[in-house]
Design a protein around this motif. Structure first.
Motif, PDB file in Angstrom:
ATOM      1  N   VAL A   1      21.234  82.079  13.358  1.00 17.45           N
ATOM      2  CA  VAL A   1      21.269  83.420  14.121  1.00 17.45           C
ATOM      3  C   VAL A   1      20.666  83.125  15.771  1.00 17.45           C
ATOM      4  N   ASP A   2      21.393  83.454  16.663  1.00 13.17           N
ATOM      5  CA  ASP A   2      20.817  83.533  18.024  1.00 13.17           C
ATOM      6  C   ASP A   2      19.865  84.659  18.202  1.00 13.17           C
TER       7      ASP A   2
ATOM      8  N   THR B   1      13.079  78.777  20.297  1.00 16.70           N
ATOM      9  CA  THR B   1      13.144  77.466  20.042  1.00 16.70           C
ATOM     10  C   THR B   1      13.980  76.714  21.033  1.00 16.70           C
ATOM     11  N   VAL B   2      14.687  77.562  21.787  1.00 20.23           N
ATOM     12  CA  VAL B   2      15.597  77.046  22.904  1.00 20.23           C
ATOM     13  C   VAL B   2      14.750  76.650  24.156  1.00 20.23           C
ATOM     14  N   GLU B   3      13.801  77.547  24.243  1.00 18.05           N
ATOM     15  CA  GLU B   3      12.875  77.239  25.577  1.00 18.05           C
ATOM     16  C   GLU B   3      11.832  75.999  25.151  1.00 18.05           C
ATOM     17  N   SER B   4      11.517  75.645  23.931  1.00 19.76           N
ATOM     18  CA  SER B   4      10.726  74.783  23.492  1.00 19.76           C
ATOM     19  C   SER B   4      11.573  73.327  23.714  1.00 19.76           C
TER      20      SER B   4
ATOM     21  N   GLU C   1      22.250  72.944  21.497  1.00 14.89           N
ATOM     22  CA  GLU C   1      23.508  73.590  22.139  1.00 14.89           C
ATOM     23  C   GLU C   1      23.401  74.396  23.147  1.00 14.89           C
ATOM     24  N   LEU C   2      21.987  75.505  22.869  1.00  9.80           N
ATOM     25  CA  LEU C   2      22.049  76.183  23.817  1.00  9.80           C
ATOM     26  C   LEU C   2      21.296  75.999  24.922  1.00  9.80           C
ATOM     27  N   ALA C   3      20.435  74.782  24.900  1.00  4.97           N
ATOM     28  CA  ALA C   3      19.564  74.243  25.941  1.00  4.97           C
ATOM     29  C   ALA C   3      20.275  73.347  26.712  1.00  4.97           C
ATOM     30  N   GLY C   4      21.816  72.924  26.481  1.00  2.82           N
ATOM     31  CA  GLY C   4      22.544  72.313  27.034  1.00  2.82           C
ATOM     32  C   GLY C   4      22.177  70.721  26.744  1.00  2.82           C
ATOM     33  N   LEU C   5      21.880  70.448  25.987  1.00  2.00           N
ATOM     34  CA  LEU C   5      21.567  68.890  25.557  1.00  2.00           C
ATOM     35  C   LEU C   5      22.904  68.380  24.811  1.00  2.00           C
TER      36      LEU C   5
END
Length: 226
Positions: free
Chosen positions: A27-28, A35-38, A71-75
């Motif tokens: 879930v987003d 987690t995305v920020e980390s 994915e959300l972090a753009g990797l």
């Protein structure tokens, strides 16, 4: 015998596929955002676990949330340990890696326990039997006892969670939302699917009032009596 060290590979996210019938939701939410920020700042620190797919690519066993965060972090890639595993071994590893979460929905725990029980039944063999019995596959009760010992639950509670998988999706979602308590939900899980749908309609007609344990037990007895 010296154990071979497993290599960590950076694999493209496009080659990673979710585990079949993965029971845990990704879930987003606020926790995912952390987690995305980390991941954006430090990368994925703990490698995921996957196995090769016959059709190509890899099936994720552990790391679905890390993949989504990537994915959300753009990797475009993430570190993964690739390991050859049969279906039962992979299922057990997938469940065990996710049962460590601090918060799990009743439905997640229910389907996880069921999947692990079936995998243990397929995979496990008793080794504490007489020579004429060795090789006998574990039954459901024995498999539940193994899960109970590993999770700290009682075998009865493990079975009660597994019973929830017999609920229709609408009722199970109400359990996840705490609109129906766990104990009444277990009793309702013994109803036939059509009876559950009828009960849901009756709940809607009655203003959404959830049943108590005693009410659910009476409904269950009426169902069993035909």
């Amino acid at each position: 015998m010296r154990k071979t060290k497993e290599l960590v590979q950076d694999l493209p996210l496009s080659e990673l596929h979710p585990f079949k019938n993965h029971p845990f939701r990704v879930v987003d939410d606020e926790a995912m955002q952390h987690t995305v920020e980390s991941v954006a700042r430090f990368g994925v620190l703990a490698p995921a676990l996957a196995r090769p797919r016959p059709k190509g690519g890899y099936e994720l066993i552990a790391g679905h949330r890390r993949m989504r965060a990537s994915e959300l972090a753009g990797l475009e890639t993430m570190p993964v340990i690739v390991r050859q595993m049969d279906d039962d071994t992979a299922t057990i590893a997938m469940v065990d890696s996710n049962l460590q979460r601090e918060t799990l929905l009743p439905s997640e725990r229910a389907f996880a326990y069921k999947m692990k029980m079936e995998a243990i039944k397929h995979q496990g063999e008793r080794t504490d039997l007489t020579s004429g019995q060795v090789g006998r596959k574990l039954n459901g009760k024995e498999s539940r006892e193994i899960i109970a010992a590993q999770t700290g639950e009682s075998a009865r509670q493990v079975q009660r969670y597994i019973n929830l998988t017999n609920l229709i999706p609408e009722l199970l979602e109400m359990v996840d939302k705490n609109e129906i308590a766990f104990n009444p939900a277990v009793e309702l899980s013994f109803l036939k699917k059509e009876e559950q749908k009828g009960f849901l309609s009756a709940m809607d007609y009655g203003g959404g009032c959830a049943p108590s344990v005693s009410q659910a037990q009476r409904i269950k007895k009426l169902s069993q009596a035909g």
